[in-house]
Design an enzyme around this catalytic site. Structure first.
Site, PDB file in Angstrom:
ATOM      1  N   ALA A 280       0.829  -1.208   0.000  1.00 47.29           N
ATOM      2  CA  ALA A 280       0.000   0.000   0.000  1.00 47.29           C
ATOM      3  C   ALA A 280       0.862   1.256   0.000  1.00 47.29           C
ATOM      4  O   ALA A 280       1.921   1.295   0.627  1.00 47.29           O
ATOM      5  CB  ALA A 280      -0.916   0.005   1.230  1.00 47.29           C
ATOM      6  N   VAL A 281       0.373   2.251  -0.719  1.00 46.48           N
ATOM      7  CA  VAL A 281       1.044   3.559  -0.768  1.00 46.48           C
ATOM      8  C   VAL A 281      -0.015   4.632  -0.498  1.00 46.48           C
ATOM      9  O   VAL A 281      -1.152   4.546  -1.001  1.00 46.48           O
ATOM     10  CB  VAL A 281       1.719   3.771  -2.151  1.00 46.48           C
TER      11      VAL A 281
ATOM     12  N   TYR B 180       2.200  -5.864 -10.751  1.00 44.73           N
ATOM     13  CA  TYR B 180       2.701  -7.229 -10.574  1.00 44.73           C
ATOM     14  C   TYR B 180       3.147  -7.830 -11.911  1.00 44.73           C
ATOM     15  O   TYR B 180       4.189  -8.473 -11.987  1.00 44.73           O
ATOM     16  CB  TYR B 180       1.628  -8.105  -9.909  1.00 44.73           C
TER      17      TYR B 180
ATOM     18  N   ASN C 128      -8.105  -4.472  -9.483  1.00 45.83           N
ATOM     19  CA  ASN C 128      -7.130  -3.591  -8.808  1.00 45.83           C
ATOM     20  C   ASN C 128      -6.033  -3.162  -9.796  1.00 45.83           C
ATOM     21  O   ASN C 128      -5.478  -3.988 -10.529  1.00 45.83           O
ATOM     22  CB  ASN C 128      -6.503  -4.355  -7.630  1.00 45.83           C
TER      23      ASN C 128
ATOM     24  N   GLU D 172      -2.287 -12.704  -4.064  1.00 41.81           N
ATOM     25  CA  GLU D 172      -3.647 -12.724  -4.567  1.00 41.81           C
ATOM     26  C   GLU D 172      -4.159 -11.291  -4.589  1.00 41.81           C
ATOM     27  O   GLU D 172      -3.912 -10.533  -3.641  1.00 41.81           O
ATOM     28  CB  GLU D 172      -4.526 -13.569  -3.649  1.00 41.81           C
TER      29      GLU D 172
HETATM   30  C1  COA Z   1      -1.045  -0.532  -5.885  1.00 42.34           C
HETATM   31  C2  COA Z   1      -0.236   0.597  -5.216  1.00 42.34           C
HETATM   32  C3  COA Z   1       0.548   0.036  -4.041  1.00 42.34           C
HETATM   33  C4  COA Z   1       0.733   1.167  -6.271  1.00 42.34           C
HETATM   34  O1  COA Z   1       1.556   2.131  -5.613  1.00 42.34           O
HETATM   35  P1  COA Z   1       2.313   3.294  -6.435  1.00 42.34           P
HETATM   36  O2  COA Z   1       3.397   3.826  -5.589  1.00 42.34           O
HETATM   37  O3  COA Z   1       1.326   4.261  -6.967  1.00 42.34           O
HETATM   38  O4  COA Z   1       2.912   2.459  -7.652  1.00 42.34           O
HETATM   39  P2  COA Z   1       4.139   2.888  -8.590  1.00 42.34           P
HETATM   40  O5  COA Z   1       4.167   4.371  -8.733  1.00 42.34           O
HETATM   41  O6  COA Z   1       5.359   2.205  -8.104  1.00 42.34           O
HETATM   42  O7  COA Z   1       3.664   2.271  -9.982  1.00 42.34           O
HETATM   43  C5  COA Z   1       4.250   1.113 -10.479  1.00 42.34           C
HETATM   44  C6  COA Z   1       3.405   0.535 -11.604  1.00 42.34           C
HETATM   45  O8  COA Z   1       2.135   0.122 -11.122  1.00 42.34           O
HETATM   46  C7  COA Z   1       1.139   0.328 -12.137  1.00 42.34           C
HETATM   47  N1  COA Z   1       0.166   1.283 -11.594  1.00 42.34           N
HETATM   48  C8  COA Z   1       0.195   1.820 -10.354  1.00 42.34           C
HETATM   49  N2  COA Z   1      -0.874   2.651 -10.196  1.00 42.34           N
HETATM   50  C9  COA Z   1      -1.578   2.590 -11.344  1.00 42.34           C
HETATM   51  C10 COA Z   1      -2.770   3.214 -11.796  1.00 42.34           C
HETATM   52  N3  COA Z   1      -3.493   4.044 -11.018  1.00 42.34           N
HETATM   53  N4  COA Z   1      -3.202   2.918 -13.039  1.00 42.34           N
HETATM   54  C11 COA Z   1      -2.515   2.072 -13.829  1.00 42.34           C
HETATM   55  N5  COA Z   1      -1.352   1.462 -13.455  1.00 42.34           N
HETATM   56  C12 COA Z   1      -0.907   1.730 -12.237  1.00 42.34           C
HETATM   57  C13 COA Z   1       1.864   0.848 -13.341  1.00 42.34           C
HETATM   58  O9  COA Z   1       2.255  -0.243 -14.135  1.00 42.34           O
HETATM   59  C14 COA Z   1       3.085   1.506 -12.706  1.00 42.34           C
HETATM   60  O10 COA Z   1       4.187   1.560 -13.559  1.00 42.34           O
HETATM   61  P3  COA Z   1       4.357   2.795 -14.597  1.00 42.34           P
HETATM   62  O11 COA Z   1       4.248   4.043 -13.770  1.00 42.34           O
HETATM   63  O12 COA Z   1       5.713   2.572 -15.176  1.00 42.34           O
HETATM   64  O13 COA Z   1       3.224   2.656 -15.571  1.00 42.34           O
HETATM   65  C15 COA Z   1      -1.190   1.747  -4.752  1.00 42.34           C
HETATM   66  O14 COA Z   1      -2.016   2.121  -5.826  1.00 42.34           O
HETATM   67  C16 COA Z   1      -2.079   1.393  -3.562  1.00 42.34           C
HETATM   68  O15 COA Z   1      -1.683   1.578  -2.398  1.00 42.34           O
HETATM   69  N6  COA Z   1      -3.310   0.911  -3.803  1.00 42.34           N
HETATM   70  C17 COA Z   1      -4.262   0.627  -2.720  1.00 42.34           C
HETATM   71  C18 COA Z   1      -3.861  -0.600  -1.935  1.00 42.34           C
HETATM   72  C19 COA Z   1      -3.902  -1.834  -2.795  1.00 42.34           C
HETATM   73  O16 COA Z   1      -4.905  -2.126  -3.426  1.00 42.34           O
HETATM   74  N7  COA Z   1      -2.783  -2.603  -2.831  1.00 42.34           N
HETATM   75  C20 COA Z   1      -2.635  -3.808  -3.632  1.00 42.34           C
HETATM   76  C21 COA Z   1      -3.267  -4.999  -3.050  1.00 42.34           C
HETATM   77  S1  COA Z   1      -2.719  -5.379  -1.400  1.00 42.34           S
END
Ligand code: COA
Length: 155
Positions: free
Chosen positions: A77-78, A121, A115, A110
């Site tokens: 999570a971020v 992933y 999402n 999973e």
């Molecule tokens: C999933 C999550 C951890 C990604 O964190 P983040 O710091 O924004 O991710 P990053 O900036 O490292 O992005 C890495 C890659 O993820 C994908 N990605 C992340 N957010 C995305 C979005 N909103 N739409 C499309 N792709 C996305 C892309 O492939 C991205 O790579 P790119 O920028 O080269 O296209 C964040 O959105 C989050 O906390 N979500 C809510 C919690 C959750 O559902 N976690 C996963 C299940 S436990």
């Protein structure tokens, strides 16, 4: 931007992770864990938590549980204000590096099929394993498929 990462019980990892937890997960899906769930899993041997922080403020975290040479990414999570800057990817890469260092050869996870994390992933080398139809039930009663992913780290 300089992000610091720290693991396990160093500093106040659990409280930091909870600070991000309450902001990061959309309540509609009911995926956020409580402090007692998090503290409970951290008591299990082979579980570690990595926190990303900037100037001591927590921005994101990854939670991994391992058994023998396999592990599972339980949560990633971020903070919404810090998304799209590579923090999620950094936490995932760090978790994989830690796993390798601990002699672990595969990571499973999973994720809800809708999402955005699925893209992260796939981009990080995880391979799709199977779909569980209607596996998750949101707080609104709606069912969502789960996708399983796995990465082998033998190479
Ligand atoms: C999933 C999550 C951890 C990604 O964190 P983040 O710091 O924004 O991710 P990053 O900036 O490292 O992005 C890495 C890659 O993820 C994908 N990605 C992340 N957010 C995305 C979005 N909103 N739409 C499309 N792709 C996305 C892309 O492939 C991205 O790579 P790119 O920028 O080269 O296209 C964040 O959105 C989050 O906390 N979500 C809510 C919690 C959750 O559902 N976690 C996963 C299940 S436990």
């Amino acid at each position: 931007m300089q992000i610091d990462l720290y693991e396990d019980g160093e500093r106040n990892a659990l409280a930091d992770a909870m600070e991000v937890m309450v902001r990061a997960f959309d309540p509609v899906f009911g995926e956020a864990w409580t402090m007692s769930q998090l503290a409970g899993v951290m008591l299990m041997p082979g579980t570690w938590l990595t926190v990303a922080q900037l100037d001591a403020a927590p921005l994101g975290f990854a939670l991994v549980r391992s058994v023998l040479d396999e592990c599972e990414l339980l949560l990633l999570a971020v903070d919404p204000l810090w998304r799209g800057r590579g923090i999620g990817e950094t936490l995932l890469r760090h978790s994989l590096t830690t796993a390798r260092r601990r002699g672990i050869t595969s990571m499973n996870l999973e994720v809800r099929s809708t999402n955005k994390a699925v893209k992260l992933y796939e981009k990080s080398g995880f391979e799709y394993v199977h779909r569980r139809p209607g596996y998750y039930r949101g707080n609104d009663g709606q069912l969502h498929d789960a996708l399983s992913f796995r990465i082998d780290m033998l190479a």
